[in-house]
Design a protein around this motif. Structure first.
Motif, PDB file in Angstrom:
ATOM      1  N   VAL A   1      -0.426   9.484   4.169  1.00 46.33           N
ATOM      2  CA  VAL A   1      -0.492   8.273   3.354  1.00 46.33           C
ATOM      3  C   VAL A   1       0.234   7.144   4.080  1.00 46.33           C
ATOM      4  O   VAL A   1       1.426   7.259   4.398  1.00 46.33           O
ATOM      5  N   ARG A  51      -4.144  18.188  -1.395  1.00 42.58           N
ATOM      6  CA  ARG A  51      -3.264  17.375  -0.558  1.00 42.58           C
ATOM      7  C   ARG A  51      -3.196  17.829   0.894  1.00 42.58           C
ATOM      8  O   ARG A  51      -2.610  17.191   1.713  1.00 42.58           O
ATOM      9  N   ALA A  54       0.867  -1.189   0.000  1.00 45.52           N
ATOM     10  CA  ALA A  54       0.000   0.000   0.000  1.00 45.52           C
ATOM     11  C   ALA A  54       0.892   1.223   0.000  1.00 45.52           C
ATOM     12  O   ALA A  54       1.927   1.228   0.673  1.00 45.52           O
ATOM     13  N   PRO A  55       0.540   2.246  -0.733  1.00 46.37           N
ATOM     14  CA  PRO A  55      -0.553   2.300  -1.698  1.00 46.37           C
ATOM     15  C   PRO A  55      -0.216   1.457  -2.928  1.00 46.37           C
ATOM     16  O   PRO A  55       0.856   0.836  -2.982  1.00 46.37           O
ATOM     17  N   LYS A  56      -1.080   1.480  -3.907  1.00 48.86           N
ATOM     18  CA  LYS A  56      -0.871   0.730  -5.145  1.00 48.86           C
ATOM     19  C   LYS A  56      -0.287   1.643  -6.222  1.00 48.86           C
ATOM     20  O   LYS A  56      -0.453   2.864  -6.172  1.00 48.86           O
ATOM     21  N   GLN A  57       0.355   1.033  -7.191  1.00 51.34           N
ATOM     22  CA  GLN A  57       0.888   1.756  -8.342  1.00 51.34           C
ATOM     23  C   GLN A  57      -0.204   2.644  -8.952  1.00 51.34           C
ATOM     24  O   GLN A  57      -1.332   2.198  -9.144  1.00 51.34           O
ATOM     25  N   ALA A  58       0.144   3.899  -9.214  1.00 48.52           N
ATOM     26  CA  ALA A  58      -0.719   4.887  -9.877  1.00 48.52           C
ATOM     27  C   ALA A  58      -1.881   5.395  -9.027  1.00 48.52           C
ATOM     28  O   ALA A  58      -2.724   6.147  -9.534  1.00 48.52           O
ATOM     29  N   ASP A  59      -1.928   5.025  -7.741  1.00 53.03           N
ATOM     30  CA  ASP A  59      -2.965   5.588  -6.865  1.00 53.03           C
ATOM     31  C   ASP A  59      -2.794   7.100  -6.762  1.00 53.03           C
ATOM     32  O   ASP A  59      -1.675   7.624  -6.793  1.00 53.03           O
ATOM     33  N   THR A  60      -3.911   7.811  -6.594  1.00 55.88           N
ATOM     34  CA  THR A  60      -3.876   9.221  -6.259  1.00 55.88           C
ATOM     35  C   THR A  60      -3.977   9.319  -4.749  1.00 55.88           C
ATOM     36  O   THR A  60      -4.870   8.724  -4.139  1.00 55.88           O
ATOM     37  N   VAL A  61      -3.031  10.042  -4.132  1.00 59.11           N
ATOM     38  CA  VAL A  61      -2.955  10.111  -2.675  1.00 59.11           C
ATOM     39  C   VAL A  61      -2.935  11.566  -2.229  1.00 59.11           C
ATOM     40  O   VAL A  61      -2.602  12.467  -3.005  1.00 59.11           O
ATOM     41  N   SER A  62      -3.287  11.784  -0.975  1.00 59.87           N
ATOM     42  CA  SER A  62      -3.178  13.114  -0.377  1.00 59.87           C
ATOM     43  C   SER A  62      -3.240  12.970   1.134  1.00 59.87           C
ATOM     44  O   SER A  62      -3.669  11.938   1.657  1.00 59.87           O
ATOM     45  N   VAL A 111       3.099   7.071  -7.427  1.00 62.22           N
ATOM     46  CA  VAL A 111       1.757   7.526  -7.038  1.00 62.22           C
ATOM     47  C   VAL A 111       1.621   8.990  -7.438  1.00 62.22           C
ATOM     48  O   VAL A 111       2.620   9.670  -7.705  1.00 62.22           O
TER      49      VAL A 111
END
Length: 122
Positions: free
Chosen positions: A49, A121, A38-46, A115
């Protein structure tokens, strides 16, 4: 007399082998198994995390290090291997999260994902 000496030498060699271990024992050259969970490839995060990784090695794991854009974020000495990244100071857009696992004899594995830090954010 010669047979007794040979038997004694062979026996002494076996005893020394038992005391000092197998001198021909193979060294550990296998890198740890490492996976960012976690997170996963290409996830959008803010925001905050949670970064998690699984690391496994038959001889044991010494440390797992976490990096953001090749800058050390933190190290973790015990499973479960995890850290928290505060994206408040990160620019919006893609960022690389990398984990590095080091086993007890120095073998290293790395895994990286990208990511995206979203606009909201904070």
């Amino acid at each position: 007399m010669v047979r007794r000496r040979i038997a004694w030498i062979v026996g002494a060699g076996l005893a020394l082998g038992a005391c000092f271990g197998d001198l021909n024992q193979q060294t550990d050259t296998d890198s740890p198994i490492l996976r960012i969970t976690a997170p996963k490839q290409a996830d959008t995060v803010s925001g905050l995390v949670s970064i998690q990784a699984d690391a496994l090695d038959s001889g044991g794991i010494d440390v797992v290090k976490f990096y953001i854009d090749n800058q050390l974020l933190t190290t973790d000495l015990r499973a479960p291997y995890l850290t928290v990244w505060n994206t408040a100071s990160a620019t919006p857009g893609p960022h690389t999260i990398k984990a590095e696992a080091l086993d007890l004899v120095g073998n290293i594995s790395t895994e990286a994902i990208v990511v995206v830090v979203g606009e909201g954010r904070n």
